[in-house]
Design a protein around this motif. Structure first.
Motif, PDB file in Angstrom:
ATOM      1  N   SER A  54       0.845  -1.198   0.000  1.00 27.45           N
ATOM      2  CA  SER A  54       0.000   0.000   0.000  1.00 27.45           C
ATOM      3  C   SER A  54       0.877   1.243   0.000  1.00 27.45           C
ATOM      4  O   SER A  54       1.815   1.346   0.800  1.00 27.45           O
ATOM      5  CB  SER A  54      -0.915   0.013   1.223  1.00 27.45           C
ATOM      6  N   LEU A  55       0.546   2.187  -0.905  1.00 26.55           N
ATOM      7  CA  LEU A  55       1.318   3.424  -1.027  1.00 26.55           C
ATOM      8  C   LEU A  55       0.380   4.624  -0.968  1.00 26.55           C
ATOM      9  O   LEU A  55      -0.761   4.554  -1.441  1.00 26.55           O
ATOM     10  CB  LEU A  55       2.078   3.473  -2.353  1.00 26.55           C
ATOM     11  N   PRO A  56       0.857   5.741  -0.412  1.00 26.42           N
ATOM     12  CA  PRO A  56       0.020   6.942  -0.393  1.00 26.42           C
ATOM     13  C   PRO A  56       0.004   7.638  -1.751  1.00 26.42           C
ATOM     14  O   PRO A  56       1.000   7.620  -2.488  1.00 26.42           O
ATOM     15  CB  PRO A  56       0.701   7.821   0.663  1.00 26.42           C
ATOM     16  N   LEU A  57      -1.128   8.231  -2.082  1.00 28.43           N
ATOM     17  CA  LEU A  57      -1.233   9.091  -3.260  1.00 28.43           C
ATOM     18  C   LEU A  57      -1.057  10.524  -2.768  1.00 28.43           C
ATOM     19  O   LEU A  57      -1.959  11.086  -2.147  1.00 28.43           O
ATOM     20  CB  LEU A  57      -2.595   8.919  -3.951  1.00 28.43           C
ATOM     21  N   ARG A  58       0.090  11.107  -3.054  1.00 30.69           N
ATOM     22  CA  ARG A  58       0.419  12.418  -2.512  1.00 30.69           C
ATOM     23  C   ARG A  58       0.199  13.517  -3.537  1.00 30.69           C
ATOM     24  O   ARG A  58       0.634  13.404  -4.682  1.00 30.69           O
ATOM     25  CB  ARG A  58       1.897  12.466  -2.099  1.00 30.69           C
ATOM     26  N   SER A  59      -0.471  14.587  -3.123  1.00 26.94           N
ATOM     27  CA  SER A  59      -0.472  15.813  -3.901  1.00 26.94           C
ATOM     28  C   SER A  59       0.605  16.719  -3.317  1.00 26.94           C
ATOM     29  O   SER A  59       1.388  16.306  -2.466  1.00 26.94           O
ATOM     30  CB  SER A  59      -1.846  16.493  -3.821  1.00 26.94           C
ATOM     31  N   ARG A  60       0.635  17.961  -3.760  1.00 27.79           N
ATOM     32  CA  ARG A  60       1.651  18.865  -3.221  1.00 27.79           C
ATOM     33  C   ARG A  60       1.481  19.107  -1.724  1.00 27.79           C
ATOM     34  O   ARG A  60       2.451  19.261  -0.995  1.00 27.79           O
ATOM     35  CB  ARG A  60       1.598  20.195  -3.979  1.00 27.79           C
ATOM     36  N   ASP A  61       0.231  19.140  -1.284  1.00 32.00           N
ATOM     37  CA  ASP A  61      -0.029  19.514   0.107  1.00 32.00           C
ATOM     38  C   ASP A  61      -0.630  18.399   0.947  1.00 32.00           C
ATOM     39  O   ASP A  61      -0.488  18.403   2.169  1.00 32.00           O
ATOM     40  CB  ASP A  61      -0.983  20.721   0.146  1.00 32.00           C
TER      41      ASP A  61
END
Length: 513
Positions: free
Chosen positions: A230-237
């Protein structure tokens, strides 16, 4: 296809065989202690790159056999005779081992290069999809499918955090059964795994069936799931959600695999951000257009909020016809702006739609005025045909261009049906509004003359459902004075004014919306 594959394999095999034969002749003439024996590495390495482990091993064995005990270690001249010096078994065994190792090494290097090339191609395809499409569902589905392929995994899912931050909602998936997805909601409070991922960690679960981090171990057992990454979906913030890869069996994911999946997750996050920006932009366009339409309709109280009602009903009909979300979006823009040409019509000319004087002709020009207004707007090109042709008739008697049948754009045919119905039943649109049931019967009568028959059939199905659900309550037929339904529907599409039905000498007169 099979014949072509066999031919290619044969063409790739021929140089390997020829090389082994030529090198064997050289070795026979100079001995295995000469530099010629090292030339065997060339066909062995080539076979490893082309055919993998199998090709490398077969070629290495062939080279070892060719350099067997019958091949001299060297040839020594003694007087007039040449003496063959035999090889030692140590030399034969060591050389065979070196051939084997070189072949396997070449095969593994080839596999690693091909794997990396596949990963790069996949990342390129994902990046191209992200940059070329703003349809979030399509992009995320592509990412999920490509992740499965490049990771040789069983399934992939992408879940996005809801606005309240309570639940992870499925946005895209591939490879898992419907029963698994019906197991229940994935709530952040009940999932230790997802709390860690949303905090920014990449978490690998070796066995989801027994690990307490996994929220639904029973569902994992029923589905046969084991290792999960499982991996996080990161945006800029922020962290937008979670991406999961499900393996075929228990598997420890290597760091390079994790890095690759991080690239996929980053691509998914970019796609989500792009889609959100596009949605905000699209919403802004629509609200601006809506405000413009309200301003236009405010000049004419008879049509106030007419476009919004047409838009709502047209969208239902589009769903019934199986139109895509992209087509429905074009339709919504076209509906909300279908009367924009009225902004170029003077009030006295709008009043002339119910008359037969010369100003009536100018009123019929409002679809063309609408086209002139929208021509400089690039994004309006897709829905301009709705604005121009929603008054055309199936039999060719409409305006402004008198198009006939399927020459009329599909969406304009759709809007013609909805626009006519809405004008017939709305008190602000018709001097003598009629019940939804009567208006629908009039639309059905117009199939093949005023309207596209297929469009009418679909519209009737939509309206019958609305009647059953009570969204449009049909009044009993026969209540009140007798009304000429066909004349009223004619009025709805061409703006004809029907006089008081009590006046026996009254008749429908030309005028338009």
């Amino acid at each position: 296809m099979k014949l072509r594959g066999r031919r290619r394999t044969a063409l790739q095999t021929v140089p390997i065989v020829l090389a082994v034969v030529v090198i064997t002749v050289l070795v026979a003439l100079t001995g295995t202690d000469s530099i010629a024996v090292h030339f065997y590495y060339v066909p062995i390495i080539y076979a490893g790159f082309i055919f993998g482990d199998f090709g490398a091993i077969v070629t290495a064995v062939a080279a070892a056999v060719a350099c067997g005990p019958w091949m001299p270690a060297k040839l020594v001249a003694e007087g007039t005779e040449t003496v063959r010096v035999a090889q030692t078994w140590w030399d034969i065994g060591l050389r065979t081992g070196i051939f084997y190792v070189m072949g396997i090494f070449a095969s593994r290097v080839s596999w690693a290069i091909e794997r990396r090339a596949t990963q790069m191609r996949t990342l390129y395809e994902v990046s191209r999809t992200v940059s070329s499409s703003l349809r979030i569902r399509r992009v995320l589905d592509t990412i999920a499918q490509q992740a499965i392929s490049v990771m040789d995994a069983r399934a992939c899912s992408i879940r996005l955090l809801d606005p309240e931050g309570v639940e992870l909602e499925r946005a895209a998936s591939s490879g898992l059964s419907a029963e698994y997805w019906n197991k229940g909601p994935v709530t952040v409070a009940d999932s230790p795994l997802d709390r860690r991922v949303l905090a920014g960690e990449t978490v690998a679960v070796l066995d989801a069936q027994t690990d307490p981090l996994f929220q639904y171990p029973q569902a994992a057992r029923q589905e046969g799931l084991t290792s999960v990454l499982s991996l996080p979906l990161r945006s800029r913030d922020d962290v937008l959600g979670v991406m999961r890869i499900y393996a075929h069996r228990k598997r420890r994911f290597h760091e390079d695999e994790v890095e690759l999946l991080r690239a996929f997750a980053n691509a998914a996050a970019i796609a989500i951000e792009n889609a959100e920006l596009y949605e905000e932009s699209r919403r802004g366009y629509f609200e601006t257009i809506r405000a413009l339409t309200i301003a236009i309709e405010a000049r004419d109280s008879a049509t106030y909020s007419h476009s919004e009602r047409v838009t709502e009903l047209a969208d239902e009909l589009a769903v019934e016809l199986g139109m895509s979300e992209a087509e429905r979006e074009i339709l919504r823009f076209g509906c909300i702006l279908h009367d924009i040409g009225k902004i170029g019509i003077e009030e006295r000319m709008m009043d002339a739609r119910d008359t037969d004087d010369a100003a009536h002709i100018f009123y019929r020009m409002h679809p063309l005025i609408g086209r002139s207004i929208l021509r400089p707007v690039t994004f309006a090109r897709e829905f301009t045909p709705i604005v121009v042709h929603h008054h055309e008739r199936w039999d060719g008697s409409g305006f402004p261009e008198g198009l006939e049948g399927e020459d009329i754009p599909l969406m304009a045919r759709l809007v013609a049906v909805v626009d006519s119905y809405e004008r017939a039943v709305n008190p602000t649109e018709s001097p003598m509004p009629i019940s939804p049931e009567e208006a629908l019967r009039g639309i059905v009568r117009g199939a093949g003359t005023a309207y596209d028959p297929k469009m009418v059939a679909a519209f009737e199905r939509v309206m019958r459902r609305r009647f059953e659900e009570g969204l449009d309550d049909p009044e009993p037929v026969g209540v009140g004075p007798e009304i000429d339904i066909d004349a009223l529907i004619e009025e709805a599409i061409n703006g004809l004014s029907l006089r008081d039905p009590a006046d026996d000498n009254a008749s429908a007169e030309a005028g338009e919306e």
